[in-house]
Design an enzyme around this catalytic site. Structure first.
Site, PDB file in Angstrom:
ATOM      1  N   CYS A 241      -0.530  50.454  20.583  1.00  4.95           N
ATOM      2  CA  CYS A 241      -0.825  49.128  20.029  1.00  4.95           C
ATOM      3  C   CYS A 241      -2.152  49.060  19.274  1.00  4.95           C
ATOM      4  O   CYS A 241      -2.405  48.076  18.571  1.00  4.95           O
ATOM      5  CB  CYS A 241      -0.828  48.093  21.156  1.00  4.95           C
ATOM      6  SG  CYS A 241       0.750  47.957  22.018  1.00  4.95           S
ATOM      7  N   HIS A 404     -15.683  34.831  15.825  1.00  8.61           N
ATOM      8  CA  HIS A 404     -14.267  34.766  16.174  1.00  8.61           C
ATOM      9  C   HIS A 404     -13.847  36.081  16.823  1.00  8.61           C
ATOM     10  O   HIS A 404     -14.336  37.158  16.449  1.00  8.61           O
ATOM     11  CB  HIS A 404     -13.407  34.500  14.935  1.00  8.61           C
ATOM     12  CG  HIS A 404     -13.844  33.301  14.150  1.00  8.61           C
ATOM     13  ND1 HIS A 404     -13.576  32.008  14.548  1.00  8.61           N
ATOM     14  CD2 HIS A 404     -14.550  33.203  12.996  1.00  8.61           C
ATOM     15  CE1 HIS A 404     -14.087  31.172  13.673  1.00  8.61           C
ATOM     16  NE2 HIS A 404     -14.684  31.861  12.717  1.00  8.61           N
ATOM     17  N   HIS A 408      -6.248  41.868  21.166  1.00  7.14           N
ATOM     18  CA  HIS A 408      -4.836  42.278  21.150  1.00  7.14           C
ATOM     19  C   HIS A 408      -4.041  41.503  22.191  1.00  7.14           C
ATOM     20  O   HIS A 408      -4.377  41.513  23.379  1.00  7.14           O
ATOM     21  CB  HIS A 408      -4.741  43.779  21.415  1.00  7.14           C
ATOM     22  CG  HIS A 408      -3.358  44.251  21.733  1.00  7.14           C
ATOM     23  ND1 HIS A 408      -2.270  43.963  20.940  1.00  7.14           N
ATOM     24  CD2 HIS A 408      -2.881  44.982  22.779  1.00  7.14           C
ATOM     25  CE1 HIS A 408      -1.186  44.499  21.471  1.00  7.14           C
ATOM     26  NE2 HIS A 408      -1.528  45.119  22.586  1.00  7.14           N
ATOM     27  N   HIS A 437       1.905  33.455  23.050  1.00  6.11           N
ATOM     28  CA  HIS A 437       2.893  32.420  23.359  1.00  6.11           C
ATOM     29  C   HIS A 437       3.935  32.294  22.251  1.00  6.11           C
ATOM     30  O   HIS A 437       5.136  32.199  22.518  1.00  6.11           O
ATOM     31  CB  HIS A 437       2.178  31.074  23.563  1.00  6.11           C
ATOM     32  CG  HIS A 437       3.093  29.937  23.894  1.00  6.11           C
ATOM     33  ND1 HIS A 437       3.709  29.179  22.917  1.00  6.11           N
ATOM     34  CD2 HIS A 437       3.512  29.437  25.081  1.00  6.11           C
ATOM     35  CE1 HIS A 437       4.461  28.257  23.502  1.00  6.11           C
ATOM     36  NE2 HIS A 437       4.362  28.390  24.808  1.00  6.11           N
ATOM     37  N   ASN A 441       4.070  40.029  22.330  1.00  2.00           N
ATOM     38  CA  ASN A 441       3.289  41.223  22.017  1.00  2.00           C
ATOM     39  C   ASN A 441       3.956  41.930  20.839  1.00  2.00           C
ATOM     40  O   ASN A 441       4.974  42.596  21.000  1.00  2.00           O
ATOM     41  CB  ASN A 441       3.223  42.142  23.239  1.00  2.00           C
ATOM     42  CG  ASN A 441       2.416  43.408  22.983  1.00  2.00           C
ATOM     43  OD1 ASN A 441       2.029  43.703  21.859  1.00  2.00           O
ATOM     44  ND2 ASN A 441       2.158  44.174  24.025  1.00  2.00           N
TER      45      ASN A 441
END
Length: 509
Positions: A241, A404, A408, A437, A441
């Site tokens: 990832c 900001h 991940h 949400h 992922n």
């Protein structure tokens, strides 16, 4: 008995409890403003020291007479050769510096893939389809239901078309269709928004961890958009990832070599052939978390692109813990006892991710933290070594370095752990939680959906710094730092434009 009762009443006296709370509050406020004053002092220390020095210089110059200036001119005339040599040396030094310094890398624009509504998979649909698959026993179904409810995923995430079929269609053809829909969907919007001709692309980097067909994914893009024959193409596989940041880092290095160049980075993951149809608990978790997604990013080193670009790259920092056996095995693709292939997640995953994060921010900290935080960290480290080995190490305040955070969206636990360890506010992790949400992922592309969320909320202002941080198998922790060149507006066809008004949503967990 009466003495004990009196002590109990004294200990819970509301007035004393109120005074104690008020005292603690005032103390915390005082510490807050003392620390704030300290940071401002260190930040402007050079300027404060420069003021008296400039005052002395100006005072001395004001005392010079016209005769003094005449004597200085005569001195330069008598030492003309030395003056010319020093001037030439200064010019050569400046030229060498300009020619050898690293080229600025600009993020012109990026595009995130938004699947059609027909591919959405609410909880009930997910469980109903899972029940129809005979491979899962009752225990596995119940385990998936519990993981799904606690995952932080909403009801509108997406799965590829092949997994909506009963039985699932996990053929090579279906996997290629998923890859084409995601990659070409991102690139079509990117080229349309930036008005860049695909044949102007000199560098192409594609990353997808689990799906690596022949011809490669990068070759599929070259074929689709008819990229020129000398394009520098790279196809990264099996890097997890965090491969999105690795791809950005590779593209950055290529842009340091080739002048006036465009580079495109495509980050995605393919789910169709990588769904687990077994009953091993550690291998069922990815089924509940991973969803369809992808992004395409256009980078440039052309000075002319600065005005229209969104961001400029500041740093990339990569950390690899693969030399450690536990770290190497904590995210591992394997077959279970029945020969079913899947990705197994170790129970040590969060602890290993924490160690990788520490190593990464140890390198990143000196590059981004203000000098005031570095002094505090170094002073605490020295005190710990010399005086008290049990003293807690000072955790730098990264909120002073970044405006900001794009963490991940690997799962609820990952976001919670970083929020706690870095002492972030709910606003700082809002983009990560809402991305998890809304989209689940999406692997290496999740940090771009998060950046798009911040833009859609109108929070990205000129000069703001963004920290993208991702974790991946191997085990790796990688960071990318960007600075906004303007007040950034969301891109056309942003993945959030149809739903941003509904966010942030209240999460039940």
């Amino acid at each position: 008995g009466s003495c004990r009762a009196r002590q109990w009443r004294i200990g819970t006296d509301p007035k004393r409890e109120y005074v104690s709370k008020a005292s603690n509050f005032l103390q915390s406020v005082n510490i807050k403003y003392v620390k704030l004053g300290y940071h401002h002092l260190i930040k402007h220390l050079f300027k404060l020291c420069l003021v008296p020095l400039m005052a002395v210089v100006i005072s001395e110059i004001s005392r010079l007479t016209p005769d003094d200036f005449h004597q200085l001119w005569l001195h330069l005339q008598y030492n003309l050769v030395s003056f010319i040599l020093l001037s030439a040396l200064a010019v050569v030094g400046c030229t060498v510096f300009v020619m050898t310094r690293s080229r600025s890398v600009y993020l012109v624009d990026y595009s995130c893939y938004l699947p059609p509504e027909s591919l959405q998979v609410p909880y009930n649909k997910f469980m109903d389809h899972s029940k129809l698959i005979e491979d899962f026993n009752d225990s596995s179904l119940e385990f998936q239901r519990k993981i799904l409810e606690r995952s932080g995923l909403g009801e509108e995430t997406y799965l590829p078309e092949g997994l909506h079929c009963v039985p699932p269609r996990t053929t090579m053809v279906a996997a290629r269709e998923e890859a084409e829909q995601v990659m070409f969907g991102c690139l079509d919007k990117l080229f349309e928004n930036t008005k860049v001709n695909p044949r102007d692309i000199s560098v192409l980097v594609v990353n997808c961890s689990l799906f690596n067909p022949t011809p490669s994914l990068s070759a599929m893009i070259v074929n689709k958009y008819k990229l020129r024959g000398n394009v520098k193409s790279f196809n990264l596989g099996g890097m997890g990832c965090s491969a999105g940041v690795i791809s950005i880092d590779l593209a950055k290095d290529m842009l340091q070599v080739h002048r006036k160049t465009y580079a495109v980075v495509v980050s995605t993951e393919n789910i169709t052939q990588n769904w687990y149809f077994g009953n091993k608990k550690a291998m069922l978790i990815p089924n509940c978390l991973f969803r369809v997604g992808g992004t395409a990013v256009l980078l440039s080193n052309k000075a002319s692109d600065r005005r229209r670009s969104k961001y400029m790259m500041v740093h990339t920092v990569r950390t690899h813990k693969g030399a450690n056996e536990k770290a190497f095995n904590c995210v591992y693709q394997e077959q279970d006892d029945n020969g079913k292939t899947g990705v197994s997640l170790s129970k040590d995953l969060m602890a290993i991710a924490g160690e990788a994060l520490k190593a990464n921010i140890t390198t990143l900290g000196p590059l981004v933290l203000p000098i005031s935080e570095q002094i505090l960290f170094f002073a605490t480290l020295v005190a710990k070594k010399l005086f008290n080995a049990k003293m807690k190490p000072y955790i730098p305040d990264f909120k002073l370095a970044f405006d900001h955070f794009c963490i991940h969206a690997g799962g609820r636990a990952v976001i919670d752990e970083l929020e706690k360890n870095l002492e972030l506010s709910l606003t700082h992790v809002e983009a990560s939680r809402m991305t998890l949400h809304r989209f689940g992922n999406t692997s290496s592309s999740s940090i771009w959906y998060e950046l798009a969320y911040i833009e859609a909320k109108g929070r990205m202002k000129k000069g703001d710094r963004v920290w993208q941080i991702a974790f991946g198998s191997g085990f790796k922790c990688n960071s990318a730092v960007w600075v906004a060149l303007n007040n950034v507006k969301p891109s056309v066809s942003s993945p959030w434009e149809h739903c941003i008004d509904r966010y942030p949503v209240k999460l039940d967990y």
